[in-house]
Motif scaffolding. Structure first.
Motif, PDB file in Angstrom:
ATOM      1  N   LEU A  86      46.114  24.428  49.599  1.00 30.36           N
ATOM      2  CA  LEU A  86      44.720  24.714  49.238  1.00 30.36           C
ATOM      3  C   LEU A  86      44.034  25.567  50.304  1.00 30.36           C
ATOM      4  O   LEU A  86      43.198  26.409  49.986  1.00 30.36           O
ATOM      5  CB  LEU A  86      43.955  23.406  49.007  1.00 30.36           C
ATOM      6  CG  LEU A  86      44.518  22.531  47.883  1.00 30.36           C
ATOM      7  CD1 LEU A  86      43.623  21.330  47.652  1.00 30.36           C
ATOM      8  CD2 LEU A  86      44.686  23.329  46.604  1.00 30.36           C
ATOM      9  N   ILE A  89      45.104  29.031  49.649  1.00 29.73           N
ATOM     10  CA  ILE A  89      44.365  29.601  48.520  1.00 29.73           C
ATOM     11  C   ILE A  89      43.006  30.089  48.999  1.00 29.73           C
ATOM     12  O   ILE A  89      42.566  31.185  48.673  1.00 29.73           O
ATOM     13  CB  ILE A  89      44.200  28.563  47.389  1.00 29.73           C
ATOM     14  CG1 ILE A  89      45.567  28.255  46.761  1.00 29.73           C
ATOM     15  CG2 ILE A  89      43.218  29.062  46.332  1.00 29.73           C
ATOM     16  CD1 ILE A  89      45.513  27.210  45.659  1.00 29.73           C
ATOM     17  N   LEU A  92      43.319  33.331  50.852  1.00 29.28           N
ATOM     18  CA  LEU A  92      43.540  34.469  49.961  1.00 29.28           C
ATOM     19  C   LEU A  92      42.263  34.824  49.204  1.00 29.28           C
ATOM     20  O   LEU A  92      41.983  36.006  48.972  1.00 29.28           O
ATOM     21  CB  LEU A  92      44.672  34.177  48.982  1.00 29.28           C
ATOM     22  CG  LEU A  92      46.090  34.252  49.564  1.00 29.28           C
ATOM     23  CD1 LEU A  92      47.117  34.215  48.452  1.00 29.28           C
ATOM     24  CD2 LEU A  92      46.278  35.519  50.391  1.00 29.28           C
ATOM     25  N   PHE A  93      41.489  33.812  48.817  1.00 28.72           N
ATOM     26  CA  PHE A  93      40.214  34.085  48.165  1.00 28.72           C
ATOM     27  C   PHE A  93      39.345  34.921  49.104  1.00 28.72           C
ATOM     28  O   PHE A  93      38.689  35.871  48.692  1.00 28.72           O
ATOM     29  CB  PHE A  93      39.474  32.786  47.835  1.00 28.72           C
ATOM     30  CG  PHE A  93      39.580  32.372  46.395  1.00 28.72           C
ATOM     31  CD1 PHE A  93      39.046  33.154  45.391  1.00 28.72           C
ATOM     32  CD2 PHE A  93      40.216  31.190  46.053  1.00 28.72           C
ATOM     33  CE1 PHE A  93      39.141  32.764  44.064  1.00 28.72           C
ATOM     34  CE2 PHE A  93      40.320  30.800  44.724  1.00 28.72           C
ATOM     35  CZ  PHE A  93      39.776  31.589  43.729  1.00 28.72           C
ATOM     36  N   ASP A  95      40.336  36.901  51.456  1.00 26.07           N
ATOM     37  CA  ASP A  95      40.873  38.265  51.431  1.00 26.07           C
ATOM     38  C   ASP A  95      40.380  39.007  50.203  1.00 26.07           C
ATOM     39  O   ASP A  95      40.003  40.179  50.277  1.00 26.07           O
ATOM     40  CB  ASP A  95      42.412  38.240  51.413  1.00 26.07           C
ATOM     41  CG  ASP A  95      42.986  37.893  52.777  1.00 26.07           C
ATOM     42  OD1 ASP A  95      42.260  38.012  53.782  1.00 26.07           O
ATOM     43  OD2 ASP A  95      44.169  37.512  52.832  1.00 26.07           O
ATOM     44  N   ALA A  96      40.388  38.308  49.067  1.00 21.83           N
ATOM     45  CA  ALA A  96      39.958  38.928  47.817  1.00 21.83           C
ATOM     46  C   ALA A  96      38.487  39.348  47.902  1.00 21.83           C
ATOM     47  O   ALA A  96      38.105  40.390  47.374  1.00 21.83           O
ATOM     48  CB  ALA A  96      40.178  37.982  46.643  1.00 21.83           C
ATOM     49  N   ARG A  98      36.966  40.216  50.696  1.00 21.28           N
ATOM     50  CA  ARG A  98      36.870  41.351  51.606  1.00 21.28           C
ATOM     51  C   ARG A  98      37.316  42.632  50.943  1.00 21.28           C
ATOM     52  O   ARG A  98      36.841  43.711  51.250  1.00 21.28           O
ATOM     53  CB  ARG A  98      37.701  41.092  52.865  1.00 21.28           C
ATOM     54  CG  ARG A  98      37.128  40.007  53.730  1.00 21.28           C
ATOM     55  CD  ARG A  98      37.624  40.098  55.150  1.00 21.28           C
ATOM     56  NE  ARG A  98      37.189  41.308  55.827  1.00 21.28           N
ATOM     57  CZ  ARG A  98      37.582  41.660  57.042  1.00 21.28           C
ATOM     58  NH1 ARG A  98      38.424  40.896  57.704  1.00 21.28           N
ATOM     59  NH2 ARG A  98      37.162  42.760  57.592  1.00 21.28           N
ATOM     60  N   ILE A  99      38.272  42.512  50.027  1.00 23.86           N
ATOM     61  CA  ILE A  99      38.783  43.702  49.360  1.00 23.86           C
ATOM     62  C   ILE A  99      37.954  43.999  48.118  1.00 23.86           C
ATOM     63  O   ILE A  99      38.237  44.894  47.356  1.00 23.86           O
ATOM     64  CB  ILE A  99      40.279  43.498  49.040  1.00 23.86           C
ATOM     65  CG1 ILE A  99      41.085  44.742  49.353  1.00 23.86           C
ATOM     66  CG2 ILE A  99      40.497  43.064  47.622  1.00 23.86           C
ATOM     67  CD1 ILE A  99      42.584  44.467  49.343  1.00 23.86           C
ATOM     68  N   LYS A 101      37.376  42.173  45.455  1.00 27.41           N
ATOM     69  CA  LYS A 101      38.002  41.872  44.180  1.00 27.41           C
ATOM     70  C   LYS A 101      37.261  40.714  43.500  1.00 27.41           C
ATOM     71  O   LYS A 101      37.264  40.587  42.306  1.00 27.41           O
ATOM     72  CB  LYS A 101      39.468  41.469  44.442  1.00 27.41           C
ATOM     73  CG  LYS A 101      40.388  41.648  43.285  1.00 27.41           C
ATOM     74  CD  LYS A 101      40.711  43.092  43.047  1.00 27.41           C
ATOM     75  CE  LYS A 101      41.536  43.234  41.791  1.00 27.41           C
ATOM     76  NZ  LYS A 101      42.030  44.575  41.614  1.00 27.41           N
ATOM     77  N   VAL A 102      36.684  39.865  44.310  1.00 30.95           N
ATOM     78  CA  VAL A 102      35.913  38.736  43.778  1.00 30.95           C
ATOM     79  C   VAL A 102      34.577  38.712  44.501  1.00 30.95           C
ATOM     80  O   VAL A 102      34.524  38.890  45.710  1.00 30.95           O
ATOM     81  CB  VAL A 102      36.653  37.403  44.039  1.00 30.95           C
ATOM     82  CG1 VAL A 102      35.816  36.246  43.545  1.00 30.95           C
ATOM     83  CG2 VAL A 102      38.009  37.401  43.374  1.00 30.95           C
ATOM     84  N   GLU A 106      30.378  35.689  41.200  1.00 36.45           N
ATOM     85  CA  GLU A 106      31.394  35.171  40.285  1.00 36.45           C
ATOM     86  C   GLU A 106      31.772  33.749  40.661  1.00 36.45           C
ATOM     87  O   GLU A 106      31.887  32.863  39.821  1.00 36.45           O
ATOM     88  CB  GLU A 106      32.667  36.017  40.370  1.00 36.45           C
ATOM     89  CG  GLU A 106      32.625  37.332  39.647  1.00 36.45           C
ATOM     90  CD  GLU A 106      33.882  38.117  39.925  1.00 36.45           C
ATOM     91  OE1 GLU A 106      34.755  38.176  39.058  1.00 36.45           O
ATOM     92  OE2 GLU A 106      34.010  38.683  41.044  1.00 36.45           O
ATOM     93  N   LEU A 107      31.997  33.555  41.963  1.00 33.96           N
ATOM     94  CA  LEU A 107      32.467  32.254  42.415  1.00 33.96           C
ATOM     95  C   LEU A 107      31.441  31.161  42.153  1.00 33.96           C
ATOM     96  O   LEU A 107      31.782  30.088  41.643  1.00 33.96           O
ATOM     97  CB  LEU A 107      32.799  32.307  43.906  1.00 33.96           C
ATOM     98  CG  LEU A 107      33.362  31.000  44.426  1.00 33.96           C
ATOM     99  CD1 LEU A 107      34.799  30.812  43.973  1.00 33.96           C
ATOM    100  CD2 LEU A 107      33.283  30.914  45.934  1.00 33.96           C
ATOM    101  N   VAL A 174      41.120  22.657  41.840  1.00 32.01           N
ATOM    102  CA  VAL A 174      40.211  23.788  41.625  1.00 32.01           C
ATOM    103  C   VAL A 174      38.944  23.631  42.469  1.00 32.01           C
ATOM    104  O   VAL A 174      38.523  24.559  43.165  1.00 32.01           O
ATOM    105  CB  VAL A 174      39.856  23.922  40.127  1.00 32.01           C
ATOM    106  CG1 VAL A 174      38.761  24.959  39.922  1.00 32.01           C
ATOM    107  CG2 VAL A 174      41.089  24.303  39.321  1.00 32.01           C
ATOM    108  N   SER A 177      39.596  24.081  46.292  1.00 33.64           N
ATOM    109  CA  SER A 177      39.783  25.481  46.687  1.00 33.64           C
ATOM    110  C   SER A 177      38.446  26.197  46.739  1.00 33.64           C
ATOM    111  O   SER A 177      38.161  26.937  47.681  1.00 33.64           O
ATOM    112  CB  SER A 177      40.682  26.222  45.704  1.00 33.64           C
ATOM    113  OG  SER A 177      41.671  25.396  45.217  1.00 33.64           O
TER     114      SER A 177
END
Lengths: 239, 239
Positions: A86, A89, A92-93, A95-96, A98-99, A101-102, A106-107, A174, A177
């Motif tokens: 977790l 995860i 990576l979120f 990272d997402a 920063r890039i 992507k999310v 949304e979150l 879920v 995370s």
DNA sequence: TCACATTTGTCCGTATGTATC
DNA sequence: AGATACATACGGACAAATGTG
């Protein structure tokens, strides 16, 4: 994508380090290796799998970055089986984010909807011990606030405890995370003591509604609470 | 866990391969490296960073398993910058489900609730192309059924497409992870052609409701559909 | 407290298979 | 088809870190 493709997949991964990694993963899934157990040293693993140490090391990198093991060097070392998936995860979120992507929006929206569901199931399935635990959480948070300490840990824990009370692992995974990401954002922003205190008050009201099995009231309070949090995070994001 | 811990984190990672990995990540975050760009070869990277090839290889393993690059061997190779972070998150969720031994019952219940939310947002945010894609999905599934082939792939894809239509990446990740587990279970159980056909019919009705923006009808159909699936899976599970 | 043994971290040289031109 | 460039993989070596006696 026809079915054939799934039926006849390669016997082994073309890359040996991937094969080694998934073999060890399988041992964990099947319960032969449990959290806290130690794997043999790299040299010993290389001997047993009959591959080079470099290959073993690359396998360990995969397992480590997937949250299955942790590695310390020196003395009586050897990789230790862990379950920090977790946390991975969450990383990576991040990272997402920063890039790009999310987005935080949304979150928080997904969080709002999913936690509304969670609270319903929590009311149906919560037991006395868990209600007790939630009260302790509120008390601990209040004590921190009294002492002028921000109670972020407790406030995040509150939501995790709610998810646990549903008795459904999917909700637990879920929510945990998502809360890991929220905690990360908060630690960067550094919320003030007033906000933290406000959150605790909301949690207390929600808990009262849960203990009284007042379903609609609990959901409404949660929605109000999370919309407030959402607004606060967004105003800080655009600063 | 106090805040101090976050304030004074180590200047550099003690492990060189981690340092190399985060330097390359930083280059991606800051836009110097974009999706499709190539990194130099391992040997060249080793030369430029002034470290050994093995160290570079371990860095590449980290970047690869975090979804930042992909690697092909042979010929004019060299790591290519990719953005498959969301796929990695999905994979980790899948691992988490496996390690927590999530039961099919828990999963279908969580699916039911989460997909009810998803379908609402899908109706609000879906565009023409996506509706088209969903129709193609139904057609392809029907053709398979006609030819007496089970349409599991298409039936799973249907739910993923719905999640995509919400335009919320968090829903996409969560739904795709859950469907990965569902697909796994189905491949073990091996559904019969009748069941598969039945599912396609349900999907078609749901799609009609979505295209007509009939929110309540769509949600009701989905609920009925998933409860049926749940019942069928349970009867197979206890066999 | 100190030395030792173990283990990870790192580097180098080399061989092999594979994809591209 | 052959040459080239690259990732994969092996083995040996030493340094650095760390738990144990």
């Amino acid at each position: 994508m026809n079915n054939q493709e799934n039926l006849f997949k390669p016997i082994k991964n073309s890359r040996i380090f991937e094969e080694v990694s998934s073999r060890i993963k399988e041992l964990i899934f099947e319960g032969f290796l449990k959290v806290g157990d130690r794997l043999p040293s790299e040299a010993e693993l290389a001997r047993q799998f009959n591959v080079g140490r470099q290959t073993i090391r690359e396998s360990l990198r995969l397992l480590e970055s997937s949250g299955f093991i942790s590695i310390h060097r020196g003395g009586a070392a050897g990789p230790i089986i862990k379950d920090t998936i977790l946390i991975r995860i969450k990383d990576l979120f991040y990272d997402a984010f920063r890039i790009k992507k999310v987005s935080l929006e949304e979150l928080t929206l997904a969080r709002l909807e999913i936690e509304k569901i969670v609270i319903g199931y929590a009311i149906d399935n919560i037991d006395e011990n868990e209600i007790e635990e939630l009260w302790k959480n509120i008390t601990a948070a209040k004590e921190k606030i009294e002492a002028n300490i921000i109670a972020t840990e407790e406030n995040i824990q509150f939501h995790k405890l709610l998810a646990k009370a549903t008795k459904n692992h999917v909700f637990v995974i879920v929510v945990e995370s998502m809360m890991a990401v929220v905690g990360d954002s908060l630690s960067r922003i550094g919320p003030d003591i007033e906000t933290s205190s406000n959150v605790v008050q909301f949690h207390e009201e929600i808990l009262k509604a849960i203990a009284g099995k007042k379903r609609d009231k609990a959901v409404n309070l949660l929605e109000k609470h999370l919309l407030e949090v959402k607004g606060r995070l967004q105003s800080l994001e655009t600063q």
